[in-house]
Design a protein around this motif. Structure first.
Motif, PDB file in Angstrom:
ATOM      1  N   UNK A 199       0.889  -1.351   0.031  1.00  0.00           N
ATOM      2  CA  UNK A 199      -0.023   0.052   0.038  1.00  0.00           C
ATOM      3  C   UNK A 199       0.874   1.095  -0.157  1.00  0.00           C
ATOM      4  N   UNK A 200       1.976   1.217   0.943  1.00  0.00           N
ATOM      5  CA  UNK A 200       2.656   2.569   0.931  1.00  0.00           C
ATOM      6  C   UNK A 200       3.529   2.640  -0.567  1.00  0.00           C
ATOM      7  N   UNK A 201       3.974   1.516  -1.035  1.00  0.00           N
ATOM      8  CA  UNK A 201       4.390   1.723  -2.559  1.00  0.00           C
ATOM      9  C   UNK A 201       3.547   2.265  -3.406  1.00  0.00           C
ATOM     10  N   UNK A 202       2.138   1.802  -3.428  1.00  0.00           N
ATOM     11  CA  UNK A 202       1.444   2.101  -4.413  1.00  0.00           C
ATOM     12  C   UNK A 202       1.116   3.595  -4.311  1.00  0.00           C
ATOM     13  N   UNK A 203       1.046   4.097  -3.184  1.00  0.00           N
ATOM     14  CA  UNK A 203       0.621   5.662  -3.146  1.00  0.00           C
ATOM     15  C   UNK A 203       2.000   6.434  -3.394  1.00  0.00           C
ATOM     16  N   UNK A 204       3.275   5.736  -3.051  1.00  0.00           N
ATOM     17  CA  UNK A 204       4.321   6.571  -3.266  1.00  0.00           C
ATOM     18  C   UNK A 204       4.748   6.493  -4.873  1.00  0.00           C
ATOM     19  N   UNK A 205       4.325   5.355  -5.208  1.00  0.00           N
ATOM     20  CA  UNK A 205       4.466   5.232  -6.762  1.00  0.00           C
ATOM     21  C   UNK A 205       3.887   6.205  -7.725  1.00  0.00           C
ATOM     22  N   UNK A 206       2.393   6.184  -7.072  1.00  0.00           N
ATOM     23  CA  UNK A 206       1.783   7.179  -7.921  1.00  0.00           C
ATOM     24  C   UNK A 206       2.022   8.759  -7.723  1.00  0.00           C
ATOM     25  N   UNK A 207       2.450   9.281  -6.747  1.00  0.00           N
ATOM     26  CA  UNK A 207       3.075  10.418  -6.601  1.00  0.00           C
ATOM     27  C   UNK A 207       4.163  10.729  -7.152  1.00  0.00           C
ATOM     28  N   UNK A 208       5.106   9.682  -7.154  1.00  0.00           N
ATOM     29  CA  UNK A 208       6.525   9.866  -7.805  1.00  0.00           C
ATOM     30  C   UNK A 208       6.342   9.886  -9.441  1.00  0.00           C
ATOM     31  N   UNK A 209       5.349   9.052  -9.834  1.00  0.00           N
ATOM     32  CA  UNK A 209       5.175   8.704 -11.460  1.00  0.00           C
ATOM     33  C   UNK A 209       4.568  10.263 -11.779  1.00  0.00           C
ATOM     34  N   UNK A 210       3.545  11.035 -11.066  1.00  0.00           N
ATOM     35  CA  UNK A 210       3.317  12.275 -11.590  1.00  0.00           C
ATOM     36  C   UNK A 210       4.327  13.441 -11.478  1.00  0.00           C
ATOM     37  N   UNK A 211       5.123  13.238 -10.413  1.00  0.00           N
ATOM     38  CA  UNK A 211       6.580  14.290 -10.500  1.00  0.00           C
ATOM     39  C   UNK A 211       7.191  13.923 -11.632  1.00  0.00           C
ATOM     40  N   UNK A 212       7.650  12.721 -11.853  1.00  0.00           N
ATOM     41  CA  UNK A 212       8.472  12.430 -13.123  1.00  0.00           C
ATOM     42  C   UNK A 212       8.049  13.244 -14.227  1.00  0.00           C
ATOM     43  N   UNK A 213       6.636  12.772 -14.612  1.00  0.00           N
ATOM     44  CA  UNK A 213       6.093  13.331 -15.693  1.00  0.00           C
ATOM     45  C   UNK A 213       6.187  14.668 -15.872  1.00  0.00           C
ATOM     46  N   UNK A 214       5.955  15.586 -14.455  1.00  0.00           N
ATOM     47  CA  UNK A 214       5.886  16.970 -14.792  1.00  0.00           C
ATOM     48  C   UNK A 214       7.367  17.502 -14.684  1.00  0.00           C
ATOM     49  N   UNK A 215       8.222  16.935 -13.963  1.00  0.00           N
ATOM     50  CA  UNK A 215       9.538  17.661 -14.110  1.00  0.00           C
ATOM     51  C   UNK A 215      10.628  17.056 -14.750  1.00  0.00           C
ATOM     52  N   UNK A 216      10.518  16.073 -15.363  1.00  0.00           N
ATOM     53  CA  UNK A 216      11.492  15.419 -16.361  1.00  0.00           C
ATOM     54  C   UNK A 216      11.098  15.250 -17.580  1.00  0.00           C
ATOM     55  N   UNK A 217      11.735  14.869 -18.712  1.00  0.00           N
ATOM     56  CA  UNK A 217      11.445  14.778 -20.104  1.00  0.00           C
ATOM     57  C   UNK A 217      11.195  13.497 -20.266  1.00  0.00           C
ATOM     58  N   UNK A 218      11.189  12.532 -19.257  1.00  0.00           N
ATOM     59  CA  UNK A 218      10.971  11.049 -19.514  1.00  0.00           C
ATOM     60  C   UNK A 218       9.240  10.783 -19.993  1.00  0.00           C
ATOM     61  N   UNK A 219       9.433  10.223 -21.086  1.00  0.00           N
ATOM     62  CA  UNK A 219       8.097   9.875 -21.872  1.00  0.00           C
ATOM     63  C   UNK A 219       7.108   9.162 -20.842  1.00  0.00           C
ATOM     64  N   UNK A 220       6.026   9.130 -21.047  1.00  0.00           N
ATOM     65  CA  UNK A 220       4.779   8.611 -20.301  1.00  0.00           C
ATOM     66  C   UNK A 220       5.049   6.857 -20.599  1.00  0.00           C
ATOM     67  N   UNK A 221       5.249   6.632 -21.822  1.00  0.00           N
ATOM     68  CA  UNK A 221       5.788   5.192 -22.230  1.00  0.00           C
ATOM     69  C   UNK A 221       6.574   4.464 -21.110  1.00  0.00           C
ATOM     70  N   UNK A 222       7.710   5.416 -21.225  1.00  0.00           N
ATOM     71  CA  UNK A 222       8.950   4.772 -20.419  1.00  0.00           C
ATOM     72  C   UNK A 222       8.746   5.127 -18.709  1.00  0.00           C
ATOM     73  N   UNK A 223       7.777   5.942 -18.414  1.00  0.00           N
ATOM     74  CA  UNK A 223       7.524   5.918 -16.918  1.00  0.00           C
ATOM     75  C   UNK A 223       6.552   4.664 -16.556  1.00  0.00           C
ATOM     76  N   UNK A 224       5.726   4.190 -17.424  1.00  0.00           N
ATOM     77  CA  UNK A 224       4.808   2.954 -17.129  1.00  0.00           C
ATOM     78  C   UNK A 224       5.704   1.831 -17.159  1.00  0.00           C
TER      79      UNK A 224
END
Length: 502
Positions: free
Chosen positions: A306-331
């Motif tokens: 559960x902790x990793x689920x919540x953390x993963x969702x937050x980190x994924x949104x941050x990575x998409x907003x702050x880095x040039x990493x594509x959505x495909x690569x993040x997934x």
């Protein structure tokens, strides 16, 4: 005058929602400072917790059936006399667990279907309420089939597009949080009270939840009078066009490789999740833990998940907003890392001989698998946001096959109940997880699919979402790296379109 009337009309709930409910919500709104979408998200999460905590009832009960000396692991001789007295084998138990999820299989696609035609808040709430009612009489999952598809539709209707990863991750986390509550609670009830009470207590929790769900949640924010204008605009700026049911591109969906990548991941996840949900207490029973210890140790891996689920969702949104990493690569990164670590831990569990070492690898593997929620498990919203409920129903149906096969296969392998037989089942499970990593790495995608984009653009011309200010959330709509991965159309309801014309 026409403009003011249109505004009032667009913000008022449908007549069948009830004037009393609207009046009460208006009173509550005057005292509430919490954004409504977070209330919906929390109630969605709690609903998922309740139905998934009910699913461990059988797993705990089965421990007392298969154990040759169950009276030694409960609180008193009176409790031991009340334990179920039936002569079942591990193979028979595996079949029971599989039948438990057959109803899930046959209701997933119809559930996704209904989510495009009927109010999803009602489908979601009534399915959970019905499950709790049936739980009073007989443990069953047949009423739960429409819950997952409608949950994805609720996420699409209530979350701003740049919060979809964290919003969906939190709701989905309820699946795994259910085990955190269910395992220790059922273990303590069986140990200190009558084992039958676990079914009644879970049902009561569900009825209480349904009362609050019916009271607070509307189908969409534009029907909810308690939603502030700025929040409503923020959500609707990323709203995807709602299409008619007969326009769902079924052939394109079933021939899409990225969709199949999600389906395979759902199969893999269901294999492992149902394997743990139905067999984890029986595996830990090999190390002679008491019923209470068994329940607690069975729950701790799911707490980390559960902790990793919540953390993963937050980190994924941050990575998409702050880095040039594509959505495909993040997934792909979150999916492959989560399943990969879990696969390695399964292979490690095939070698352990001590109970506490097994608990360490269970916690590490299951915990890291929570990261996949920010990968494939929210991928439906990337590939075709307006068809997310349909995709969820299809992938969940395919995934449920894994949930049906897993208990049967594991039941056959672990008959008779020996540690070596359990270790063989972990070798097989690790291989299934590894296959999922390979499949998604090569075929997974985070891009809007052409057949979904064509449906969005065919109705009306795309419009650029406005800059909506809601604290710091205004930045979420300003050209983040993931914005172009989501389709966007004019989100205005009919009344608002009349206003613009006037």
């Amino acid at each position: 005058m026409a403009t003011e009337e249109a505004k009032k009309e667009s913000s008022s709930p449908p007549p069948d929602e009830g004037d009393d409910k609207a009046s009460l919500m208006d009173q509550l709104d005057s005292k509430c400072v919490i954004r409504k979408r977070y209330v919906v998200c929390l109630l969605c999460f709690l609903g998922m917790v309740i139905i998934h905590s009910m699913r461990v009832n059988i797993a705990i009960t089965v421990v007392t059936i298969l154990d040759k000396a169950p009276h030694e692991k409960v609180g008193s001789s009176k409790r031991a006399q009340e334990l179920p007295d039936v002569d079942w084998t591990p193979t028979m138990v595996g079949v029971l667990h599989s039948v438990f999820y057959v109803g899930f299989l046959i209701t997933q696609v119809p559930g996704g279907y209904l989510a495009t035609k009927l109010p999803t808040n009602r489908i979601f709430g009534l399915c959970i309420c019905l499950s709790c009612a049936l739980n009073l009489l007989l443990p069953t999952a047949i009423a739960n089939g429409a819950v997952i598809p409608t949950m994805y539709k609720i996420v699409n209707d209530w979350s701003p597009r740049m919060q979809r990863s964290s919003f969906a991750s939190f709701c989905i986390t309820g699946m795994y949080a259910g085990a955190i509550i269910g395992f220790p609670l059922d273990g303590m009830i069986t140990h200190y009270a009558n084992w039958q009470y676990m079914f009644y207590i879970h049902a009561v929790f569900g009825f209480v939840w349904f009362f609050f769900w019916f009271l607070f949640v509307y189908e969409r924010p534009e029907f909810d009078p308690s939603v502030k204008d700025d929040e409503k605009k923020l959500i609707m700026a990323g709203r995807d066009q709602v299409v008619e049911l007969d326009k769902v591109p079924w052939k394109a969906i079933f021939t899409s490789l990225p969709v199949w990548a999600v389906m395979v991941c759902h199969f893999v996840r269901s294999w492992m999740f149902f394997f743990l949900l139905t067999n984890e207490p029986a595996f830990l029973n090999m190390f002679n833990f008491s019923i209470v210890e068994n329940g607690i140790f069975s729950a701790t891996p799911h707490l980390l998940k559960v902790l990793c689920c919540i953390l993963g969702g937050i980190v994924a949104d941050i990575v998409l907003l702050k880095s040039p990493c594509s959505l495909t690569n993040v997934r792909k990164m979150f999916t492959c890392f989560g399943f990969g670590i879990e696969a390695m831990c399964c292979y490690a569990l095939s070698r352990v001989q001590q109970g506490y070492v097994a608990i360490v690898f269970l916690n590490l593997g299951v915990g890291c698998s929570g990261l996949t929620v920010a990968g494939w498990q929210v991928n439906h919203l990337d590939l075709a946001p307006q068809f997310a409920s349909v995709l969820a129903g299809i992938s969940a149906s395919f995934g449920t096959i894994g949930g049906i096969l897993s208990p049967i296969v594991v039941g056959i392998i672990t008959h008779p109940q020996t540690l070596w037989n359990w270790q063989k089942s972990f070798i097989l499970t690790g291989t299934v997880l590894a296959a999922g990593v390979i499949f998604y790495f090569f075929l997974g995608s985070g891009e809007l699919q052409p057949w979904a984009a064509a449906k969005v653009e065919s109705g009306e011309e795309k419009s650029k979402p406005p800059d909506v200010k809601e604290g710091d959330e205004s930045q979420q709509l300003k050209g983040g790296p993931a914005v172009t991965n989501y389709s966007s159309v004019d989100p205005s309801p009919p009344a608002q379109q009349q206003e613009s014309e006037t």
